[in-house]
Design a protein around this motif. Structure first.
Motif, PDB file in Angstrom:
ATOM      1  N   PRO A  20      51.830  35.453  45.343  1.00  0.00           N
ATOM      2  CA  PRO A  20      50.904  34.375  44.952  1.00  0.00           C
ATOM      3  C   PRO A  20      49.926  34.785  43.848  1.00  0.00           C
ATOM      4  CG  PRO A  20      51.109  34.446  47.336  1.00  0.00           C
ATOM      5  CD  PRO A  20      51.816  35.663  46.802  1.00  0.00           C
ATOM      6  N   ARG A  48      50.787  33.829  40.327  1.00  0.00           N
ATOM      7  CA  ARG A  48      50.566  32.424  39.975  1.00  0.00           C
ATOM      8  C   ARG A  48      49.071  32.087  39.943  1.00  0.00           C
ATOM      9  NH1 ARG A  48      54.273  32.128  44.203  1.00  0.00           N
ATOM     10  NH2 ARG A  48      52.684  31.137  45.517  1.00  0.00           N
ATOM     11  N   GLY A  49      48.225  33.092  40.162  1.00  0.00           N
ATOM     12  CA  GLY A  49      46.787  32.866  40.178  1.00  0.00           C
ATOM     13  C   GLY A  49      46.304  32.229  41.464  1.00  0.00           C
ATOM     14  N   GLU A  50      47.099  32.320  42.529  1.00  0.00           N
ATOM     15  CA  GLU A  50      46.759  31.706  43.813  1.00  0.00           C
ATOM     16  C   GLU A  50      46.114  32.730  44.742  1.00  0.00           C
ATOM     17  OE1 GLU A  50      50.327  29.842  45.293  1.00  0.00           O
ATOM     18  OE2 GLU A  50      50.506  28.594  43.498  1.00  0.00           O
ATOM     19  N   LEU A  66      43.679  32.407  46.885  1.00  0.00           N
ATOM     20  CA  LEU A  66      43.429  31.969  48.265  1.00  0.00           C
ATOM     21  C   LEU A  66      44.668  32.171  49.134  1.00  0.00           C
ATOM     22  CD1 LEU A  66      41.341  28.721  47.690  1.00  0.00           C
ATOM     23  CD2 LEU A  66      40.517  31.000  48.325  1.00  0.00           C
ATOM     24  N   THR A  67      45.839  31.903  48.565  1.00  0.00           N
ATOM     25  CA  THR A  67      47.086  32.122  49.303  1.00  0.00           C
ATOM     26  C   THR A  67      47.277  33.613  49.573  1.00  0.00           C
ATOM     27  OG1 THR A  67      48.049  30.165  48.281  1.00  0.00           O
ATOM     28  CG2 THR A  67      49.581  31.717  49.303  1.00  0.00           C
ATOM     29  N   GLU A 102      45.280  34.966  52.525  1.00  0.00           N
ATOM     30  CA  GLU A 102      45.769  34.650  53.871  1.00  0.00           C
ATOM     31  C   GLU A 102      46.426  35.883  54.496  1.00  0.00           C
ATOM     32  OE1 GLU A 102      48.366  31.272  53.503  1.00  0.00           O
ATOM     33  OE2 GLU A 102      46.737  29.962  52.856  1.00  0.00           O
ATOM     34  N   PRO A 157      43.004  30.935  35.703  1.00  0.00           N
ATOM     35  CA  PRO A 157      43.086  31.781  36.904  1.00  0.00           C
ATOM     36  C   PRO A 157      43.560  33.195  36.550  1.00  0.00           C
ATOM     37  CG  PRO A 157      44.149  29.673  37.295  1.00  0.00           C
ATOM     38  CD  PRO A 157      43.847  29.744  35.824  1.00  0.00           C
ATOM     39  N   LYS A 189      45.819  36.070  36.912  1.00  0.00           N
ATOM     40  CA  LYS A 189      47.196  36.223  37.387  1.00  0.00           C
ATOM     41  C   LYS A 189      47.548  37.699  37.360  1.00  0.00           C
ATOM     42  CE  LYS A 189      48.529  31.692  35.722  1.00  0.00           C
ATOM     43  NZ  LYS A 189      49.328  30.950  34.746  1.00  0.00           N
TER      44      LYS A 189
END
Length: 175
Positions: free
Chosen positions: A52, A55-57, A59-60, A63, A104, A106
């Motif tokens: 994740p 992809r700049g995610e 928060l994911t 987890e 974001p 990445k």
């Protein structure tokens, strides 16, 4: 060559980590300690945990980080450098990066060396831009320890802190 150095660091990581004990002197284990019968993360599991970030995610990605993570950001002239004992505290301090990035962050995995419990993960910032329009290209090495449920329970994050500090300084000077 950097990956061997990162693994060497990982070996000393556990030896340096303070052990908590109860009054009897026995070590207290975290809720994320890996039970003997539980499978340790594979290289594919670790790729999936870090994917994740590409992809700049963030928060994911988080987890997969224990709430009581022990996370150290190595560096000297960088506002985020320091020791954090929770995901909440780390994420709060990461807000300093919001002043820098127009896109974001990445982080793409370049290499993973692992022995099951520990992984040395080399990352590179790609397709990330600062608010001043310049590309942000930085490299990282994170030494991670995994616990139960493949949660990241400890990290030592190494980066080019001089580059990050200059990017922050340049963006703070923007009108």
């Amino acid at each position: 060559m950097a990956t061997r150095a990162a693994l060497k660091c990982a070996e000393s990581f556990e030896a340096e980590r303070p052990k908590a004990g109860d009054e009897s002197g026995q070590t207290i284990s975290s809720q994320y300690e890996v039970p003997y019968e539980e499978k340790l993360p594979s290289k594919d599991d670790i790729h999936a945990i870090f994917e994740p970030l590409s992809r700049g995610e963030i928060l994911t990605f988080f987890e997969n980080v224990a709430d009581d993570v022990d996370w150290t950001v190595k560096g000297t002239f960088f506002e985020m450098a320091g020791h954090y004992t929770s995901k909440k505290d780390l994420r709060e301090k990461m807000k300093v990066l919001n002043a820098v990035f127009a896109t974001p962050l990445k982080l793409v995995v370049k290499h993973i060396l692992w022995d099951g419990l520990y992984a040395a993960v080399e990352l590179r910032a790609e397709d990330t831009y600062c608010k001043n329009g310049l590309p942000f290209i930085n490299e990282y090495a994170w030494i991670c320890r995994f616990g139960g449920q493949n949660k990241i329970v400890e990290v030592r994050a190494y980066m080019d802190t001089d580059f990050v500090t200059r990017a922050i300084a340049q963006n703070k000077e923007l009108p």
